[in-house]
Motif scaffolding. Structure first.
Motif, PDB file in Angstrom:
ATOM      1  N   GLY A  30      -3.228   5.976   6.608  1.00 22.87           N
ATOM      2  CA  GLY A  30      -2.825   4.655   6.667  1.00 22.87           C
ATOM      3  C   GLY A  30      -3.422   4.195   7.946  1.00 22.87           C
ATOM      4  N   LEU A  31      -3.449   4.659   9.295  1.00 25.42           N
ATOM      5  CA  LEU A  31      -4.172   4.203  10.371  1.00 25.42           C
ATOM      6  C   LEU A  31      -5.765   3.864  10.051  1.00 25.42           C
ATOM      7  N   VAL A  85       0.905  -1.282   0.163  1.00 21.41           N
ATOM      8  CA  VAL A  85      -0.038   0.084  -0.144  1.00 21.41           C
ATOM      9  C   VAL A  85       0.847   1.380  -0.057  1.00 21.41           C
ATOM     10  N   GLU A  86       1.233   2.013  -1.205  1.00 17.33           N
ATOM     11  CA  GLU A  86       1.957   3.079  -1.428  1.00 17.33           C
ATOM     12  C   GLU A  86       1.424   3.840  -2.457  1.00 17.33           C
ATOM     13  N   ASP A  87       1.358   5.025  -2.234  1.00 18.03           N
ATOM     14  CA  ASP A  87       0.611   6.052  -3.357  1.00 18.03           C
ATOM     15  C   ASP A  87       1.874   6.738  -4.227  1.00 18.03           C
ATOM     16  N   LEU A 107      -5.614   0.378   8.981  1.00 22.32           N
ATOM     17  CA  LEU A 107      -5.490  -0.501  10.004  1.00 22.32           C
ATOM     18  C   LEU A 107      -6.974  -0.737  10.755  1.00 22.32           C
ATOM     19  N   ARG A 108      -7.600   0.230  11.096  1.00 21.26           N
ATOM     20  CA  ARG A 108      -8.752   0.346  11.871  1.00 21.26           C
ATOM     21  C   ARG A 108      -9.619  -0.471  10.754  1.00 21.26           C
ATOM     22  N   ALA A 109      -9.873  -0.394   9.630  1.00 20.66           N
ATOM     23  CA  ALA A 109     -10.913  -0.985   8.676  1.00 20.66           C
ATOM     24  C   ALA A 109     -10.528  -2.563   8.589  1.00 20.66           C
ATOM     25  N   LEU A 110      -9.171  -2.837   8.529  1.00 14.77           N
ATOM     26  CA  LEU A 110      -8.776  -3.956   8.606  1.00 14.77           C
ATOM     27  C   LEU A 110      -9.156  -5.184   9.888  1.00 14.77           C
ATOM     28  N   CYS A 159      -6.294   4.340   0.398  1.00 15.06           N
ATOM     29  CA  CYS A 159      -7.058   3.424   1.631  1.00 15.06           C
ATOM     30  C   CYS A 159      -8.310   2.633   1.084  1.00 15.06           C
ATOM     31  N   GLN A 160      -8.855   3.146   0.136  1.00 10.86           N
ATOM     32  CA  GLN A 160     -10.222   2.397  -0.462  1.00 10.86           C
ATOM     33  C   GLN A 160      -9.882   1.252  -1.161  1.00 10.86           C
ATOM     34  N   GLU A 161      -8.777   1.422  -1.960  1.00 11.09           N
ATOM     35  CA  GLU A 161      -7.960   0.177  -2.734  1.00 11.09           C
ATOM     36  C   GLU A 161      -7.658  -0.671  -1.787  1.00 11.09           C
ATOM     37  N   ALA A 162      -7.012  -0.423  -0.792  1.00  5.29           N
ATOM     38  CA  ALA A 162      -6.484  -1.478   0.017  1.00  5.29           C
ATOM     39  C   ALA A 162      -7.420  -2.272   0.643  1.00  5.29           C
ATOM     40  N   VAL A 163      -8.596  -1.627   1.241  1.00  3.38           N
ATOM     41  CA  VAL A 163      -9.634  -2.388   1.888  1.00  3.38           C
ATOM     42  C   VAL A 163     -10.159  -3.210   1.022  1.00  3.38           C
ATOM     43  N   GLN A 164     -10.450  -2.963  -0.565  1.00  2.00           N
ATOM     44  CA  GLN A 164     -11.032  -3.721  -1.718  1.00  2.00           C
ATOM     45  C   GLN A 164      -9.937  -4.903  -1.597  1.00  2.00           C
ATOM     46  N   ALA A 165      -8.904  -4.651  -1.907  1.00  2.00           N
ATOM     47  CA  ALA A 165      -7.830  -5.670  -2.272  1.00  2.00           C
ATOM     48  C   ALA A 165      -7.700  -6.669  -1.050  1.00  2.00           C
TER      49      ALA A 165
END
Length: 225
Positions: free
Chosen positions: A64-65, A9-11, A68-71, A38-44
């Motif tokens: 980025g936090l 996860v890196e923009d 983490l919280r969504a994860l 962040c959105q793409e990370a949650v989807q991935a």
């Protein structure tokens, strides 16, 4: 043991490409996906099996936090390694409280990156060999495997303190700086400033370009990406 699947996860495109390539060079790891928000990370995380997330804290849509919280809220058990330039104490403390297993500050060398991933894999392998621990020593050994066995090394002649000062200067400038600009502000010699700037280029955090100003040879300048 199968390869550990990594979500990068890196923009910043250059840094994302570098981190993805780095993962591919470390035995025992494979990139599951590379995303920049962040959105793409949650989807991935919903679409790919992921063992560990390499997480930048400075994302364009949310912090980025929040990833983490969504994860954690979604019940994902993937471990997280922060790979970021965020040095704020509250960010570090929040990351630790949310379960970050390692915190790797940019800039870094491939050797440092590989060492951190190798340490993480040793931790995972040790955790998989046992179903429970019987004493404090076993717990200490398991958690200790997450830490590198030796201090982070830079190329000979470079110091972490000066690298941090030059990184901070380039990141805060908002514009490109030449080795002469860096040397005058620090102060160090122009040759020394150029060595640090070139090292940052190799890590993918800085890009170089030529500055043309009248007759003569163009001057090389450096810009934080």
């Amino acid at each position: 043991m199968n390869d550990l699947r990594v979500l990068v996860v890196e923009d910043e495109p250059i840094a994302a490409e570098a981190h993805t390539a780095y993962v591919g060079r470390v035995a025992g790891f494979a990139v599951a996906a590379t995303v920049g928000t962040c959105q793409e990370a949650v989807q991935a995380l919903q679409e790919h099996p992921v063992d560990v997330v390499l997480l930048d804290m400075h994302l364009p849509d949310r912090h980025g936090l929040d990833v983490l919280r969504a994860l954690r809220s979604a019940g994902h058990r993937a471990d997280v390694i922060a790979v970021t330039s965020a040095r704020e104490l509250d960010v570090v403390r929040s990351a630790v409280s949310l379960g970050v297993v390692q915190y790797l500050l940019k800039p870094f060398t491939f050797a440092t990156f590989r060492e951190r991933l190798d340490a993480y894999r040793a931790y995972v392998e040790q955790a998989q060999r046992v179903s429970s621990v019987t004493n404090q020593s076993e717990i200490d050994q398991m958690l200790g495997s997450l830490r590198p066995s030796r201090p982070t090394e830079l190329p000979k002649g470079l110091s972490p303190e000066m690298l941090d000062r030059i990184s901070t200067m380039l990141r805060a400038s908002g514009s490109a700086l030449s080795a002469r600009d860096l040397a005058e502000q620090l102060p160090v010699s122009r040759v020394t400033a150029r060595r640090y700037a070139e090292h940052l280029c190799e890590t993918g955090l800085v890009e170089r370009r030529s500055r043309y100003a009248g007759a003569g040879r163009p001057e090389v300048e450096y810009r934080w990406v």
